[in-house]
Design a protein around this motif. Structure first.
Motif, PDB file in Angstrom:
ATOM      1  N   LEU A   1       1.912   9.389  -5.725  1.00 21.69           N
ATOM      2  CA  LEU A   1       2.309  10.762  -5.395  1.00 21.69           C
ATOM      3  C   LEU A   1       3.414  11.260  -6.321  1.00 21.69           C
ATOM      4  O   LEU A   1       3.382  12.407  -6.780  1.00 21.69           O
ATOM      5  CB  LEU A   1       2.758  10.845  -3.934  1.00 21.69           C
ATOM      6  N   GLN A   2       4.382  10.405  -6.604  1.00 23.93           N
ATOM      7  CA  GLN A   2       5.459  10.805  -7.512  1.00 23.93           C
ATOM      8  C   GLN A   2       4.919  11.060  -8.917  1.00 23.93           C
ATOM      9  O   GLN A   2       5.363  11.996  -9.590  1.00 23.93           O
ATOM     10  CB  GLN A   2       6.546   9.733  -7.545  1.00 23.93           C
TER      11      GLN A   2
ATOM     12  N   LEU B   1       5.202  10.858   3.083  1.00 26.63           N
ATOM     13  CA  LEU B   1       3.747  10.915   3.149  1.00 26.63           C
ATOM     14  C   LEU B   1       3.120   9.530   3.111  1.00 26.63           C
ATOM     15  O   LEU B   1       2.152   9.259   3.833  1.00 26.63           O
ATOM     16  CB  LEU B   1       3.192  11.759   1.994  1.00 26.63           C
ATOM     17  N   SER B   2       3.666   8.659   2.281  1.00 31.85           N
ATOM     18  CA  SER B   2       3.072   7.325   2.152  1.00 31.85           C
ATOM     19  C   SER B   2       3.287   6.471   3.403  1.00 31.85           C
ATOM     20  O   SER B   2       2.524   5.548   3.655  1.00 31.85           O
ATOM     21  CB  SER B   2       3.622   6.609   0.927  1.00 31.85           C
TER      22      SER B   2
ATOM     23  N   GLU C   1      11.452  11.848  -1.936  1.00 31.42           N
ATOM     24  CA  GLU C   1      11.568  11.748  -0.475  1.00 31.42           C
ATOM     25  C   GLU C   1      10.274  12.156   0.217  1.00 31.42           C
ATOM     26  O   GLU C   1       9.863  11.531   1.199  1.00 31.42           O
ATOM     27  CB  GLU C   1      12.734  12.602   0.038  1.00 31.42           C
ATOM     28  N   GLU C   2       9.619  13.194  -0.295  1.00 31.28           N
ATOM     29  CA  GLU C   2       8.351  13.633   0.294  1.00 31.28           C
ATOM     30  C   GLU C   2       7.264  12.585   0.074  1.00 31.28           C
ATOM     31  O   GLU C   2       6.450  12.322   0.961  1.00 31.28           O
ATOM     32  CB  GLU C   2       7.928  14.987  -0.308  1.00 31.28           C
TER      33      GLU C   2
ATOM     34  N   GLY D   1       0.815  -1.218   0.000  1.00 28.55           N
ATOM     35  CA  GLY D   1       0.000   0.000   0.000  1.00 28.55           C
ATOM     36  C   GLY D   1       0.843   1.260   0.000  1.00 28.55           C
ATOM     37  O   GLY D   1       0.571   2.212  -0.739  1.00 28.55           O
ATOM     38  N   GLU D   2       1.879   1.263   0.835  1.00 30.92           N
ATOM     39  CA  GLU D   2       2.768   2.420   0.887  1.00 30.92           C
ATOM     40  C   GLU D   2       3.501   2.618  -0.439  1.00 30.92           C
ATOM     41  O   GLU D   2       3.691   3.746  -0.882  1.00 30.92           O
ATOM     42  CB  GLU D   2       3.783   2.270   2.028  1.00 30.92           C
ATOM     43  N   SER D   3       3.882   1.521  -1.065  1.00 32.08           N
ATOM     44  CA  SER D   3       4.571   1.628  -2.367  1.00 32.08           C
ATOM     45  C   SER D   3       3.654   2.232  -3.420  1.00 32.08           C
ATOM     46  O   SER D   3       4.066   3.112  -4.184  1.00 32.08           O
ATOM     47  CB  SER D   3       5.045   0.251  -2.837  1.00 32.08           C
ATOM     48  N   ILE D   4       2.409   1.770  -3.467  1.00 32.62           N
ATOM     49  CA  ILE D   4       1.441   2.315  -4.426  1.00 32.62           C
ATOM     50  C   ILE D   4       1.211   3.798  -4.150  1.00 32.62           C
ATOM     51  O   ILE D   4       1.187   4.621  -5.066  1.00 32.62           O
ATOM     52  CB  ILE D   4       0.111   1.534  -4.363  1.00 32.62           C
ATOM     53  N   ALA D   5       1.046   4.142  -2.877  1.00 27.51           N
ATOM     54  CA  ALA D   5       0.820   5.543  -2.512  1.00 27.51           C
ATOM     55  C   ALA D   5       2.007   6.412  -2.921  1.00 27.51           C
ATOM     56  O   ALA D   5       1.832   7.487  -3.509  1.00 27.51           O
ATOM     57  CB  ALA D   5       0.560   5.668  -1.019  1.00 27.51           C
TER      58      ALA D   5
END
Length: 81
Positions: free
Chosen positions: A57-58, A70-71, A65-66, A49-53
């Motif tokens: 975002l990118q 955030l993710s 880095e941001e 989930g964090e990777s997808i987020a």
């Protein structure tokens, strides 16, 4: 450029912006749909989930880095007052 052309230029720029928004929405919704399907059907790593987020975002222009920060942030509990 004459003033008579300004409304046409504005309409043209608005049309391009709306097309871009539609494309961004399609990209985001497609990514979300495939991510949900993947979680339901396949075995995924715990940080999926964090990777997808972060990648989403990118894709929207957030610096790497941001996006990672955030993710990984905790989602706050909703105020139920």
């Amino acid at each position: 450029m004459s003033r008579a052309m300004e409304p046409n230029r504005a309409r043209s720029e608005l049309a391009r912006a709306l097309a871009s928004l539609g494309a961004a929405e399609a990209l985001g919704m497609g990514t979300l749909a495939i991510a949900i399907r993947t979680v339901l059907v396949d075995k995924t790593p715990s940080d999926f989930g964090e990777s997808i987020a972060a990648m989403t975002l990118q894709a929207m222009g957030v610096e790497h880095e941001e996006a990672l920060r955030l993710s990984a942030a905790a989602i706050p509990e909703p105020d139920r007052r």
